[in-house]
Design a protein around this motif. Sequence first.
Motif, PDB file in Angstrom:
ATOM      1  N   ASP A   1      46.233  40.187  38.545  1.00  0.00           N
ATOM      2  CA  ASP A   1      45.098  39.228  38.618  1.00  0.00           C
ATOM      3  C   ASP A   1      45.725  38.076  37.682  1.00  0.00           C
ATOM      4  O   ASP A   1      45.641  38.065  36.426  1.00  0.00           O
ATOM      5  N   CYS A   2      46.310  36.951  38.319  1.00  0.00           N
ATOM      6  CA  CYS A   2      46.943  35.876  37.791  1.00  0.00           C
ATOM      7  C   CYS A   2      45.687  34.878  37.425  1.00  0.00           C
ATOM      8  O   CYS A   2      44.881  34.456  37.991  1.00  0.00           O
ATOM      9  N   GLY A   3      45.602  34.463  36.026  1.00  0.00           N
ATOM     10  CA  GLY A   3      44.571  33.751  35.438  1.00  0.00           C
ATOM     11  C   GLY A   3      43.279  34.379  35.610  1.00  0.00           C
ATOM     12  O   GLY A   3      42.190  34.131  35.863  1.00  0.00           O
ATOM     13  N   GLY A   4      43.332  35.829  35.174  1.00  0.00           N
ATOM     14  CA  GLY A   4      42.227  36.750  35.474  1.00  0.00           C
ATOM     15  C   GLY A   4      40.830  36.758  34.544  1.00  0.00           C
ATOM     16  O   GLY A   4      40.250  37.368  34.705  1.00  0.00           O
ATOM     17  N   GLY A   5      41.138  35.940  33.481  1.00  0.00           N
ATOM     18  CA  GLY A   5      39.914  35.703  32.653  1.00  0.00           C
ATOM     19  C   GLY A   5      39.677  36.944  31.850  1.00  0.00           C
ATOM     20  O   GLY A   5      40.659  37.651  31.228  1.00  0.00           O
ATOM     21  N   GLU A   6      38.432  37.317  31.957  1.00  0.00           N
ATOM     22  CA  GLU A   6      37.968  38.676  31.121  1.00  0.00           C
ATOM     23  C   GLU A   6      38.230  39.938  31.881  1.00  0.00           C
ATOM     24  O   GLU A   6      37.847  41.005  31.175  1.00  0.00           O
ATOM     25  N   GLY A   7      38.921  39.921  32.983  1.00  0.00           N
ATOM     26  CA  GLY A   7      39.372  41.048  33.467  1.00  0.00           C
ATOM     27  C   GLY A   7      38.084  41.707  34.422  1.00  0.00           C
ATOM     28  O   GLY A   7      38.297  42.914  34.815  1.00  0.00           O
ATOM     29  N   GLY A   8      37.122  40.863  34.843  1.00  0.00           N
ATOM     30  CA  GLY A   8      36.141  41.479  35.512  1.00  0.00           C
ATOM     31  C   GLY A   8      36.225  41.925  36.870  1.00  0.00           C
ATOM     32  O   GLY A   8      35.687  43.022  37.329  1.00  0.00           O
ATOM     33  N   LEU A   9      37.181  41.382  37.589  1.00  0.00           N
ATOM     34  CA  LEU A   9      37.615  41.445  39.092  1.00  0.00           C
ATOM     35  C   LEU A   9      38.370  42.711  39.032  1.00  0.00           C
ATOM     36  O   LEU A   9      37.772  43.626  39.835  1.00  0.00           O
TER      37      LEU A   9
ATOM     38  N   GLU B   1      56.442  46.725  44.026  1.00  0.00           N
ATOM     39  CA  GLU B   1      55.311  47.269  43.462  1.00  0.00           C
ATOM     40  C   GLU B   1      53.949  46.210  43.185  1.00  0.00           C
ATOM     41  O   GLU B   1      53.175  47.009  42.893  1.00  0.00           O
ATOM     42  N   TYR B   2      54.503  45.029  43.070  1.00  0.00           N
ATOM     43  CA  TYR B   2      53.230  44.243  42.780  1.00  0.00           C
ATOM     44  C   TYR B   2      52.725  43.271  44.173  1.00  0.00           C
ATOM     45  O   TYR B   2      53.427  42.861  44.611  1.00  0.00           O
ATOM     46  N   SER B   3      51.279  43.401  43.929  1.00  0.00           N
ATOM     47  CA  SER B   3      50.445  42.350  44.606  1.00  0.00           C
ATOM     48  C   SER B   3      49.806  41.403  43.518  1.00  0.00           C
ATOM     49  O   SER B   3      49.314  41.875  42.625  1.00  0.00           O
ATOM     50  N   PHE B   4      49.519  40.069  44.188  1.00  0.00           N
ATOM     51  CA  PHE B   4      48.958  39.243  43.090  1.00  0.00           C
ATOM     52  C   PHE B   4      47.599  38.422  43.638  1.00  0.00           C
ATOM     53  O   PHE B   4      47.576  38.496  44.873  1.00  0.00           O
ATOM     54  N   ILE B   5      46.694  38.362  42.642  1.00  0.00           N
ATOM     55  CA  ILE B   5      45.518  38.207  43.135  1.00  0.00           C
ATOM     56  C   ILE B   5      45.566  36.521  42.435  1.00  0.00           C
ATOM     57  O   ILE B   5      45.574  36.212  41.245  1.00  0.00           O
ATOM     58  N   LEU B   6      45.115  35.558  43.133  1.00  0.00           N
ATOM     59  CA  LEU B   6      44.960  34.400  42.723  1.00  0.00           C
ATOM     60  C   LEU B   6      43.372  33.553  43.277  1.00  0.00           C
ATOM     61  O   LEU B   6      43.267  33.394  44.261  1.00  0.00           O
ATOM     62  N   ARG B   7      42.478  33.937  42.115  1.00  0.00           N
ATOM     63  CA  ARG B   7      41.201  33.624  42.500  1.00  0.00           C
ATOM     64  C   ARG B   7      40.694  32.496  41.786  1.00  0.00           C
ATOM     65  O   ARG B   7      40.657  32.279  40.572  1.00  0.00           O
ATOM     66  N   HIS B   8      40.204  31.427  42.448  1.00  0.00           N
ATOM     67  CA  HIS B   8      39.704  30.038  42.266  1.00  0.00           C
ATOM     68  C   HIS B   8      40.762  29.394  41.425  1.00  0.00           C
ATOM     69  O   HIS B   8      40.399  28.795  40.314  1.00  0.00           O
ATOM     70  N   ILE B   9      41.888  29.760  41.633  1.00  0.00           N
ATOM     71  CA  ILE B   9      43.019  28.927  40.840  1.00  0.00           C
ATOM     72  C   ILE B   9      43.561  27.631  41.604  1.00  0.00           C
ATOM     73  O   ILE B   9      43.735  26.674  40.943  1.00  0.00           O
TER      74      ILE B   9
ATOM     75  N   LEU C   1      30.321  32.249  38.203  1.00  0.00           N
ATOM     76  CA  LEU C   1      30.915  31.851  39.660  1.00  0.00           C
ATOM     77  C   LEU C   1      31.850  32.833  40.364  1.00  0.00           C
ATOM     78  O   LEU C   1      31.795  33.201  41.458  1.00  0.00           O
ATOM     79  N   GLY C   2      32.638  33.220  39.200  1.00  0.00           N
ATOM     80  CA  GLY C   2      33.603  34.519  39.766  1.00  0.00           C
ATOM     81  C   GLY C   2      33.098  35.704  40.118  1.00  0.00           C
ATOM     82  O   GLY C   2      33.167  36.348  40.935  1.00  0.00           O
ATOM     83  N   ASP C   3      31.980  36.355  39.140  1.00  0.00           N
ATOM     84  CA  ASP C   3      31.186  37.236  39.253  1.00  0.00           C
ATOM     85  C   ASP C   3      30.393  37.300  40.697  1.00  0.00           C
ATOM     86  O   ASP C   3      30.254  38.492  41.091  1.00  0.00           O
ATOM     87  N   MET C   4      30.002  36.302  41.102  1.00  0.00           N
ATOM     88  CA  MET C   4      29.202  36.247  42.490  1.00  0.00           C
ATOM     89  C   MET C   4      29.990  36.636  43.581  1.00  0.00           C
ATOM     90  O   MET C   4      29.549  37.271  44.552  1.00  0.00           O
ATOM     91  N   SER C   5      31.570  36.422  43.399  1.00  0.00           N
ATOM     92  CA  SER C   5      32.125  37.101  44.582  1.00  0.00           C
ATOM     93  C   SER C   5      32.770  38.423  44.469  1.00  0.00           C
ATOM     94  O   SER C   5      33.280  38.808  45.476  1.00  0.00           O
TER      95      SER C   5
ATOM     96  N   PRO D   1      23.542  38.147  43.355  1.00  0.00           N
ATOM     97  CA  PRO D   1      24.741  38.605  44.040  1.00  0.00           C
ATOM     98  C   PRO D   1      25.917  39.208  43.208  1.00  0.00           C
ATOM     99  O   PRO D   1      26.842  39.757  43.678  1.00  0.00           O
ATOM    100  N   THR D   2      25.877  38.868  41.960  1.00  0.00           N
ATOM    101  CA  THR D   2      26.969  39.629  40.748  1.00  0.00           C
ATOM    102  C   THR D   2      26.672  40.914  40.833  1.00  0.00           C
ATOM    103  O   THR D   2      27.473  41.976  40.609  1.00  0.00           O
ATOM    104  N   SER D   3      25.380  41.278  41.200  1.00  0.00           N
ATOM    105  CA  SER D   3      25.233  42.911  40.993  1.00  0.00           C
ATOM    106  C   SER D   3      24.550  43.624  42.416  1.00  0.00           C
ATOM    107  O   SER D   3      24.827  44.799  42.206  1.00  0.00           O
TER     108      SER D   3
END
Length: 471
Positions: free
Chosen positions: A258-266, A325-333, A234-238, A45-47
């Motif tokens: 992307d808050c707490g965005g890790g390696e920036g994949g999203l 001008e900003y919108s924020f993402i909180l994924r699995h936080i 787990l993040g890449d799966m979504s 599901p990551t690809s």
Amino acid sequence: MSHAELDRLQACLNFALDTLRREMDNSQLPPLSQCSSVEHPLDDPTSYLPSTALFDARRLSLACLGELKNLVQSPLDKRMDEKYSAYGAASIDILIKTSIIDYMSDLSNPSEGIPAAELASTFGLDSQKLIPILRCCAANGWVRETRDSSFALNRCSRTFIKGHPGRRLNLSTPGFMSIVGVMPSWVMESDWKLSRSPAQTGFQIAFKTPLQRFSWVMQNPHALIPLADHLQVLGDMSTPGIVADYPWEQLETPIIVDCGGGEGGLVTAILDAHPSFRAIVQDMENVVALTSSIMKERRPRDVESGTLNVETHDLFQSQPRIGNEYSFILRHILSMYQRHDWPDKEAAAILGNIARALGPKANSRINSKILIVEMVAVPNVDSTATTSAELFLLDGNDKRLDYDVPSHFGSASKLVNAFSVHMLTLMNGCERSLREWESLVNGCGLRITNVYPLRAHTSVIECALGTRALL
């Protein structure tokens, strides 16, 4: 004699499988086969993102199969299955850690199989121990026994080969079995059985430490890399579902944070699909150095042009990016099956810091959003799951069939419920229902404007400033 439940489930399963077959053909996907020696596109599901109808048909099939098993299997057999399921996970772990999986994948004819005795000799193991381990894996659908005591990888087991996502998921949590083992005594007998503190959980008992889980990981580097790998997968799966199923074209702000965005994949995936945006990846200092290096290597033009920035930010501190001008993402936080697991007090502190950054409010036509990407727990209080599924699966001339599956899709939702118990044991947390999400969001001066289910186990909970905050 009427077999009403059995008949309804059989009709439901036939309908789901017929739809699955049709949607696979429409998508020009190859047939599914456990005997195949190559991976299927649906395996990762990551690809690969299936069509909505294919995703729902697959989920409905799994729900029906789970309900059929519950209906047909004896309770004692079911209980024995659950009791010994941990050995299935341990058996796969052995095949990975010994590199037997990689060895079997490199055979000149991997479909033919190899005698367990030959594997045992090659890896210095006891064949009398290895055979039942391999048969346990075969019973769980991970390998095939091609002839007596000879085994081959199947399609599914290829996800455990080095470099594949299943490999990174499997080696995730050192001490996992210990945490599972102490859970009953923690809940029923310990001095902490009524405590909801993240410092008084099964984790502290199993690891004999006063430290909370994340603090312990930071002091034990040997656990950090496999855990980071696990969480990245787990993040890449979504990610494909987030990019495809949320209406990014309706987002009014030009910059995504992307808050707490890790390696920036999203944000990388979002920029690929919607190049009109700019993006910022925020994380802790020890993560940002790695992320900056990755982004400079993968997206040098975006970094040089300022389209993509990476910066250090602690979620418990005031959000430095302020304005419409900003919108924020909180994924699995906030419910944290990823790096942390914050109870409501801490989750509200994180969310509140971002809510206060959504101004200025007056005379603005742009609505900043907070996009919470999380699992939403669905109470199993009725049997209405097929109502939503039919919107995608039924053709215009089809008649609604007389069947029911649980509102949370039963077996297809096991992962969500298992994560909830996992977080409970680690950090006294759990996955929230939509009602609980509303309570948390409203308490921070926000309101939920929409919820977008994804072709994944997660949803996007879209939030904006509450009515009072806009005045």
